[in-house]
Design a protein around this motif. Structure first.
Motif, PDB file in Angstrom:
ATOM      1  N   ALA A   1       0.873  -1.077  -0.127  1.00 42.49           N
ATOM      2  CA  ALA A   1       0.005   0.046  -0.040  1.00 42.49           C
ATOM      3  C   ALA A   1       0.622   1.316   0.004  1.00 42.49           C
ATOM      4  CB  ALA A   1      -1.003  -0.086   1.264  1.00 42.49           C
ATOM      5  N   LEU A   2       1.947   1.095   0.540  1.00 40.00           N
ATOM      6  CA  LEU A   2       2.866   2.507   0.774  1.00 40.00           C
ATOM      7  C   LEU A   2       3.321   2.434  -0.610  1.00 40.00           C
ATOM      8  CD1 LEU A   2       4.917   1.932   4.111  1.00 40.00           C
ATOM      9  CD2 LEU A   2       3.133   3.773   3.421  1.00 40.00           C
ATOM     10  N   ALA A   3       3.862   1.557  -1.374  1.00 42.97           N
ATOM     11  CA  ALA A   3       4.418   1.573  -2.663  1.00 42.97           C
ATOM     12  C   ALA A   3       3.390   2.091  -3.818  1.00 42.97           C
ATOM     13  CB  ALA A   3       5.031   0.244  -3.198  1.00 42.97           C
ATOM     14  N   LEU A   4       2.200   1.923  -3.453  1.00 45.32           N
ATOM     15  CA  LEU A   4       1.229   2.022  -4.601  1.00 45.32           C
ATOM     16  C   LEU A   4       0.449   3.554  -4.017  1.00 45.32           C
ATOM     17  CD1 LEU A   4      -0.874  -1.035  -5.006  1.00 45.32           C
ATOM     18  CD2 LEU A   4       0.578   0.059  -6.479  1.00 45.32           C
ATOM     19  N   ALA A   5       0.634   4.262  -3.035  1.00 43.84           N
ATOM     20  CA  ALA A   5       0.372   5.308  -2.263  1.00 43.84           C
ATOM     21  C   ALA A   5       0.368   6.328  -3.497  1.00 43.84           C
ATOM     22  CB  ALA A   5       0.724   5.966  -1.133  1.00 43.84           C
ATOM     23  N   PRO A   6       1.676   6.595  -3.912  1.00 46.24           N
ATOM     24  CA  PRO A   6       2.081   7.872  -5.156  1.00 46.24           C
ATOM     25  C   PRO A   6       1.001   7.668  -6.221  1.00 46.24           C
ATOM     26  CG  PRO A   6       3.989   6.908  -4.324  1.00 46.24           C
ATOM     27  CD  PRO A   6       2.915   5.996  -3.983  1.00 46.24           C
ATOM     28  N   PHE A   7       0.701   6.478  -6.765  1.00 47.22           N
ATOM     29  CA  PHE A   7      -0.342   6.279  -7.935  1.00 47.22           C
ATOM     30  C   PHE A   7      -1.712   6.288  -7.535  1.00 47.22           C
ATOM     31  CE2 PHE A   7       3.573   3.706  -8.283  1.00 47.22           C
ATOM     32  CZ  PHE A   7       4.171   4.067  -9.136  1.00 47.22           C
ATOM     33  N   ILE A   8      -2.022   6.174  -6.074  1.00 38.76           N
ATOM     34  CA  ILE A   8      -3.495   6.083  -6.037  1.00 38.76           C
ATOM     35  C   ILE A   8      -3.859   7.670  -5.721  1.00 38.76           C
ATOM     36  CG2 ILE A   8      -5.225   5.599  -4.100  1.00 38.76           C
ATOM     37  CD1 ILE A   8      -3.652   3.059  -3.608  1.00 38.76           C
ATOM     38  N   ASP A   9      -3.065   8.573  -4.911  1.00 35.94           N
ATOM     39  CA  ASP A   9      -3.288   9.855  -4.688  1.00 35.94           C
ATOM     40  C   ASP A   9      -2.402  10.443  -5.788  1.00 35.94           C
ATOM     41  OD1 ASP A   9      -3.663  12.352  -3.987  1.00 35.94           O
ATOM     42  OD2 ASP A   9      -3.345  12.011  -2.027  1.00 35.94           O
ATOM     43  N   ARG A  10      -2.806  10.692  -6.835  1.00 31.46           N
ATOM     44  CA  ARG A  10      -2.042  11.590  -7.701  1.00 31.46           C
ATOM     45  C   ARG A  10      -2.270  13.228  -7.937  1.00 31.46           C
ATOM     46  NH1 ARG A  10      -2.398   8.054 -13.168  1.00 31.46           N
ATOM     47  NH2 ARG A  10      -0.617   9.326 -13.867  1.00 31.46           N
TER      48      ARG A  10
END
Length: 255
Positions: free
Chosen positions: A117-126
């Motif tokens: 989830a930490l790795a995907l955070a920048p892609f989820i909140d753009r």
């Protein structure tokens, strides 16, 4: 860009003829702000690295590393403890839902979900906002992760028996143990080696039996009546066998 290039004139206004994505300027647009990787940039990196290395060496000289005795796979009383940055995962494995038959959940599933989830955070909140208050998802998730790691680390430190850990890892004097001696075999038959170790080096709940600073009478009294974490009545042999164990322990000296 030449003046007027790519622009359409509408009265006194100029509107872009094409919609283009924003492309940052090349470094060549900033004279004096760039430098060669070799040797300028790399030399600075080496100098900073050398300062940190010298500082680290000074710390190792000023403070001795907390070395422990040689690992003993037969010492079942040893309580392992990872480095501080893994304490939160170590604490997680103590809970019922993440230990025993559910070890895979605590070792792989939960950490995988969190770090994923930490790795995907920048892609989820753009969103383009930079203020934490304007990015509630990323900010909230990061604060939750920090709070979880801090809590688990604190719980691991607070519930660890540091005194027993210091004793179990303490480097003690070595001695040549005669495993064929009758006294040793009597100790083995009465489960003494379970706590004191096969080499009588001691463990988490029992002291080493090398260079014991006790008289034979005192050793006899400890075996019969117990002391500290050692309960009374562990030795179930005869008085003659007990005397042989006392003589054997009294004769053990470090090399």
């Amino acid at each position: 860009m030449h003046r007027g290039k790519g622009m359409k004139f509408v009265g006194d206004s100029r509107i872009s003829a094409e919609r283009k994505t924003f492309i940052p300027k090349d470094y060549s647009e900033y004279p004096g702000k760039t430098e060669a990787f070799w040797p300028n940039f790399l030399l600075k990196e080496w100098m900073v690295g050398a300062v940190f290395l010298i500082g680290f060496l000074c710390l190792t000289i000023a403070h001795e590393p907390p070395l422990e005795k040689i690992a003993d796979p037969s010492d079942t009383a040893y309580i392992p403890l990872p480095d501080w940055y893994f304490l939160f995962l170590y604490q997680l494995l103590k809970y019922t839902y993440a230990s025993g038959p559910f070890n895979v959940i605590g070792a792989f599933v939960i950490p995988g979900l969190v770090f994923g989830a930490l790795a995907l955070a920048p892609f989820i909140d753009r969103g383009p906002e930079r203020r934490p208050s304007k990015r509630p998802f990323a900010t909230g998730f990061m604060l939750l992760a920090i709070a979880g790691v801090t809590f688990l680390t604190w719980e691991s430190v607070a519930h660890h028996d540091w005194e027993a850990a210091a004793q179990q890892g303490k480097i003690v004097a070595e001695a040549e143990i005669d495993t064929e001696a009758e006294g040793y075999k009597l100790m083995e038959a009465n489960t003494c080696l379970t706590c004191h170790g096969n080499e009588l080096q001691g463990g988490a709940g029992a002291p080493a039996l090398i260079d014991v600073d006790l008289t034979p009478e005192e050793i006899h009294d400890v075996i019969v009546n117990g002391r500290g974490a050692m309960p009374a009545g562990i030795f179930t042999g005869t008085d003659e066998e007990l005397g042989k164990v006392v003589d054997f322990i009294s004769s053990i000296e470090s090399e």
